[in-house]
Design an enzyme around this catalytic site. Structure first.
Site, PDB file in Angstrom:
ATOM      1  N   LYS A  53      16.041  20.864  71.760  1.00 46.01           N
ATOM      2  CA  LYS A  53      15.424  21.091  72.758  1.00 46.01           C
ATOM      3  C   LYS A  53      15.185  22.035  73.480  1.00 46.01           C
ATOM      4  CE  LYS A  53      16.074  15.914  72.203  1.00 46.01           C
ATOM      5  NZ  LYS A  53      16.029  14.791  72.881  1.00 46.01           N
ATOM      6  N   GLN A  97      19.396  12.538  78.138  1.00 45.97           N
ATOM      7  CA  GLN A  97      19.874  12.582  76.502  1.00 45.97           C
ATOM      8  C   GLN A  97      20.608  11.740  76.851  1.00 45.97           C
ATOM      9  OE1 GLN A  97      18.572  14.293  73.686  1.00 45.97           O
ATOM     10  NE2 GLN A  97      20.063  13.480  71.977  1.00 45.97           N
ATOM     11  N   ASP A 120      10.178  10.972  77.859  1.00 47.00           N
ATOM     12  CA  ASP A 120      10.825  10.631  76.884  1.00 47.00           C
ATOM     13  C   ASP A 120      10.461   9.022  76.378  1.00 47.00           C
ATOM     14  OD1 ASP A 120      12.669  11.253  74.607  1.00 47.00           O
ATOM     15  OD2 ASP A 120      14.400  11.040  76.411  1.00 47.00           O
TER      16      ASP A 120
HETATM   17  N1  GUN Z   1      19.588  10.013  72.270  1.00 42.94           N
HETATM   18  C1  GUN Z   1      18.772  10.603  70.633  1.00 42.94           C
HETATM   19  N2  GUN Z   1      17.346  10.342  70.616  1.00 42.94           N
HETATM   20  C2  GUN Z   1      17.316  10.551  71.444  1.00 42.94           C
HETATM   21  C3  GUN Z   1      15.885  10.620  71.951  1.00 42.94           C
HETATM   22  O1  GUN Z   1      15.118  10.563  71.500  1.00 42.94           O
HETATM   23  N3  GUN Z   1      15.906  10.883  73.289  1.00 42.94           N
HETATM   24  C4  GUN Z   1      16.925  10.713  74.504  1.00 42.94           C
HETATM   25  N4  GUN Z   1      16.756  11.065  75.563  1.00 42.94           N
HETATM   26  N5  GUN Z   1      18.205  10.478  73.852  1.00 42.94           N
HETATM   27  C5  GUN Z   1      18.388  10.524  72.529  1.00 42.94           C
END
Ligand code: GUN
Length: 287
Positions: A53, A97, A120
């Protein structure tokens, strides 16, 4: 029938090109889009995701903040960090995350994120807006799935869609997005009875289990001509794999996503899109 491949690499490249251009345009008006990521602990998969990311944001001209915290970071400290990011005018998107370590209440942390910075799409506010068809920031993986269907002009109206996942990250928001496009949606999970029969009746299957020992989508669970979207990721003998027995199911489906190179790259592309959207909404509010 041999399925056509839905390429997440191709579609994510198209999304990222649009995001890069939008980021440049925002910069010309004096706004530098900025994404803050927060990672607690050092889970290898989560570390890889956050690294990706960060890297993609840089490639698209999005500034980043990178908060990496020890696994024993306290809940109240995390709340304070999120509040600090909420109040930082230079930060447009906040990504915490998941999963968080078990001593931290995930809901409380997500609920602390400003809805304006919720790239998100996971806050209760964003979830409620999505339910009302009014969301600006939608969860990234389901948005990525919808973008793939849209790009290949796979109309879902009237389709019987079966989702194998009921999480707030994937299954529930995806069900709402598919309903909005007039699919008939069944959301399945570990206690679902007769899962194989439900799958065999589906025009569209979206599976996001991520554990091949627990679940594999085999060819005999798929109707001829079904569309198959594989959101699952797991490792088998060190190799990244999805939920789907790809080579066998490819012989029956009309469209199929590979793993890797399917939904995975879309999640990150949609996060970048949400970040630029959040920055441009913030710019509008500051004018
Ligand atoms: N863990 C797995 N996929 C995601 C996501 O799309 N966003 C976040 N914040 N954590 C994750």
């Amino acid at each position: 029938m041999v399925a056509k491949i839905i390429s997440g690499l191709e579609v994510s490249a198209a999304v990222k090109a649009r995001v890069k251009k939008a980021a440049e345009e925002l910069k010309e008006t004096g706004v530098q889009p900025c994404l803050a990521t927060v990672l607690v602990g050092n889970d290898p998969a989560s570390t890889t995701y956050v690294n990706s990311k960060q890297k993609t944001a840089s490639e698209l001209g999005i500034a980043t903040r990178d908060h990496r915290l020890a696994a024993n970071f306290k809940q109240h400290e995390l709340v304070e960090l999120v509040q600090l990011l909420n109040n930082d005018q230079h930060v447009h998107g906040i990504l915490v995350q998941l999963p968080l370590p078990s001593h931290i209440n995930e809901f409380d942390i997500i609920n602390t994120i400003s809805p304006f910075k919720d790239v998100d799409g996971l806050t209760p506010y964003s979830a409620g807006m999505l339910q009302n068809g009014m969301a600006v920031l939608k969860p990234c993986t389901p948005s990525g799935v919808m973008e793939l269907l849209d790009y290949y002009k796979i109309g879902v109206s009237g389709m019987d869609a079966v989702i194998v996942n009921r999480s707030n990250l994937v299954g529930i928001p995806l069900a709402l997005m598919l309903l909005e496009k007039n699919a008939t949606v069944t959301v399945c999970h570990s206690r679902t009875k007769g899962l194989a029969d439900k799958l065999r009746a589906a025009d569209l299957i979206i599976t996001a289990v991520g554990n091949r020992q627990r679940f594999t989508l085999a060819a005999d669970m798929v109707k001829d001509g079904a569309v198959v979207i594989d959101v699952g990721t797991s490792r088998q003998n060190g190799k990244l794999t999805g939920d789907v027995d790809f080579e066998a199911v490819k012989q029956k489906a009309s469209w199929i996503t590979p793993v890797p190179g399917g939904v995975g790259p879309m999640t990150i592309a949609m996060l970048m899109k949400n970040t630029v959207t959040a920055a441009s909404v913030a710019k509008g509010m500051n004018q």
